[in-house]
Design a protein around this motif. Structure first.
Motif, PDB file in Angstrom:
ATOM      1  N   ALA A   6       0.728  -1.151   0.243  1.00  0.00           N
ATOM      2  CA  ALA A   6       0.114   0.003  -0.048  1.00  0.00           C
ATOM      3  C   ALA A   6       1.075   1.260  -0.106  1.00  0.00           C
ATOM      4  O   ALA A   6       1.815   1.520   0.613  1.00  0.00           O
ATOM      5  N   ILE A   7       0.370   2.146  -0.807  1.00  0.00           N
ATOM      6  CA  ILE A   7       1.406   3.358  -0.802  1.00  0.00           C
ATOM      7  C   ILE A   7       0.340   4.451  -0.428  1.00  0.00           C
ATOM      8  O   ILE A   7      -0.825   4.767  -1.204  1.00  0.00           O
ATOM      9  N   VAL A   8       0.401   5.370   0.588  1.00  0.00           N
ATOM     10  CA  VAL A   8      -0.432   6.429   1.004  1.00  0.00           C
ATOM     11  C   VAL A   8       0.419   7.763   0.783  1.00  0.00           C
ATOM     12  O   VAL A   8       1.288   7.856   1.612  1.00  0.00           O
ATOM     13  N   PRO A   9      -0.052   8.596  -0.246  1.00  0.00           N
ATOM     14  CA  PRO A   9       0.662   9.691  -0.518  1.00  0.00           C
ATOM     15  C   PRO A   9      -0.107  10.981   0.141  1.00  0.00           C
ATOM     16  O   PRO A   9      -1.359  11.159   0.093  1.00  0.00           O
ATOM     17  N   ALA A  10       0.784  11.611   1.217  1.00  0.00           N
ATOM     18  CA  ALA A  10      -0.258  12.530   1.803  1.00  0.00           C
ATOM     19  C   ALA A  10       0.644  13.731   1.998  1.00  0.00           C
ATOM     20  O   ALA A  10       1.499  13.849   3.003  1.00  0.00           O
ATOM     21  N   ARG A  11       0.982  14.839   1.038  1.00  0.00           N
ATOM     22  CA  ARG A  11       1.861  15.921   1.093  1.00  0.00           C
ATOM     23  C   ARG A  11       1.260  16.939   1.984  1.00  0.00           C
ATOM     24  O   ARG A  11      -0.042  17.057   2.290  1.00  0.00           O
ATOM     25  N   THR A  47       3.052  -1.177   4.014  1.00  0.00           N
ATOM     26  CA  THR A  47       2.357   0.309   3.927  1.00  0.00           C
ATOM     27  C   THR A  47       3.673   1.375   3.830  1.00  0.00           C
ATOM     28  O   THR A  47       4.446   1.430   4.634  1.00  0.00           O
ATOM     29  N   LEU A  48       3.916   2.047   2.761  1.00  0.00           N
ATOM     30  CA  LEU A  48       4.562   3.286   2.688  1.00  0.00           C
ATOM     31  C   LEU A  48       3.744   4.471   2.693  1.00  0.00           C
ATOM     32  O   LEU A  48       2.826   4.647   1.877  1.00  0.00           O
ATOM     33  N   GLN A  65       3.810  -1.954  10.626  1.00  0.00           N
ATOM     34  CA  GLN A  65       3.958  -2.344   9.079  1.00  0.00           C
ATOM     35  C   GLN A  65       3.759  -0.896   8.279  1.00  0.00           C
ATOM     36  O   GLN A  65       3.354  -1.060   7.012  1.00  0.00           O
ATOM     37  N   VAL A  66       3.657   0.133   8.900  1.00  0.00           N
ATOM     38  CA  VAL A  66       3.801   1.397   8.109  1.00  0.00           C
ATOM     39  C   VAL A  66       5.245   2.121   7.999  1.00  0.00           C
ATOM     40  O   VAL A  66       5.752   2.360   9.316  1.00  0.00           O
ATOM     41  N   THR A  67       5.822   2.275   6.968  1.00  0.00           N
ATOM     42  CA  THR A  67       6.900   3.023   6.704  1.00  0.00           C
ATOM     43  C   THR A  67       6.732   4.271   6.401  1.00  0.00           C
ATOM     44  O   THR A  67       6.379   4.449   5.376  1.00  0.00           O
TER      45      THR A  67
END
Length: 234
Positions: A6-11, A47-48, A65-67
Motif C-alpha cells: 500500500a502507498i499512502v500519498p499525503a503531502r 505500507t509506505l 507495518q507502516v514505513t
C-alpha cells in the motif's frame, strides 16, 4: 500468497483546505483513517506513507507495518505527478527489499473507504487474474442531464432533448472516486501507468464511502457521515 504494497500519498500542501491531511476528522487526523483501514485489511503486507509533512510521517510511524517515507521537495509541489510519487515509493521499497506483487494506492482524502473495500478490491483483482483494479462510484446525477455553456443560450437544444425524460429512466453512469488503485508491480514498472487498457476492472463503492475531501464542504459532509455512523452504533 499475494503480497500487496500500500502507498499512502499525503503531502503537506493543500490550497483549498490547508493541512487537510492532518486536520482532525471524527477524533483522528484525516490520514489516520486510511491507516486504520489498512490495519484491519487482510491482504496488505506493507505500507509506505510518502509525505513532506513531519506530522504525517510522525502519525505513520505510530502504526505497525507502516514505513514513513520523506518525500523530496520536487515531488511535493503542485506540479508533481502522482506517478512520480509512486515510482519514488516503489524504488524505495525495492531498495529496502520489501517484497510485493501488487501496488495499492490509497489516497487519504477518501477517509470513509473501509477495510472491507480494500479487501474486496483485492479479491476482485485475484478473482479476475487482473493487471489492475480501480474504484468507482455511481454518479449522483447523470451526465446526460448536464451540458457546457459556452454562450448564454447554448442550453436550448440541450433542454429540448430532455423533454419527457425522467432521471430514473436514464442508464447509470460511474465515475472514479479516487479511493483505491491496484496495479500489478511488473505492469507498472513496464508501462509507468495506473490505468491500463487490458485486464483492468472497476470495483464499485457506495456514494457514502466515496466522499472525497477537497474542500471545507467535503470535510463537513464526511464529518456528518462519520457522526451518523457512530450514532447508529450507539
Amino acid at each position: 500468497m499475494l503480497k500487496v504494497l500500500a502507498i499512502v500519498p499525503a503531502r503537506a500542501g493543500s490550497k483549498r483546505l490547508p493541512q487537510k491531511n492532518i486536520k482532525e476528522l471524527g477524533g483522528l487526523p484525516l490520514v489516520a483513517h486510511t491507516f486504520e483501514a489498512i490495519k484491519e485489511a487482510k491482504y496488505i503486507s506493507h505500507t509506505l506513507a510518502t509525505s513532506d509533512c513531519p506530522k504525517v510521517l510522525e502519525i505513520a510511524s505510530s502504526y505497525e507495518q507502516v514505513t514513513p517515507l520523506a518525500r523530496p521537495a520536487e515531488l511535493a509541489s503542485d506540479t508533481a505527478s502522482s506517478l512520480d510519487v509512486i515510482k519514488h515509493a516503489v524504488e524505495f521499497a525495492k531498495e529496502c527489499e520489501i517484497e510485493f506483487d501488487v501496488i495499492c494506492l490509497l489516497q487519504p482524502t477518501t477517509p470513509l473507504r473501509a477495510a472491507e473495500d480494500i479487501d474486496s478490491a483485492i479479491e476482485l483483482y485475484i478473482e479476475k487474474n487482473a493487471k489492475g483494479v480501480v474504484s468507482m462510484t455511481e454518479c449522483a446525477h447523470s451526465p446526460l442531464w448536464s451540458t457546457r455553456l459556452k454562450e448564454e443560450h447554448d442550453f436550448k437544444q440541450f433542454i429540448s432533448g430532455l423533454t419527457n425524460t425522467r432521471a430514473q429512466d436514464l442508464d447509470p453512469y460511474y465515475q472514479l472516486n479516487g479511493a483505491i488503485y491496484l496495479v500489478d508491480k511488473i505492469e507498472f514498472e513496464r508501462s509507468g501507468k495506473l490505468f491500463l487498457e487490458q485486464d483492468y476492472y472497476p470495483y464499485i463503492m457506495s456514494n457514502e464511502s466515496s466522499i472525497d475531501i477537497d474542500t471545507e464542504i467535503d470535510f463537513l459532509i464526511a464529518a456528518t457521515v462519520l457522526k451518523h455512523r457512530a450514532d447508529k452504533v450507539c
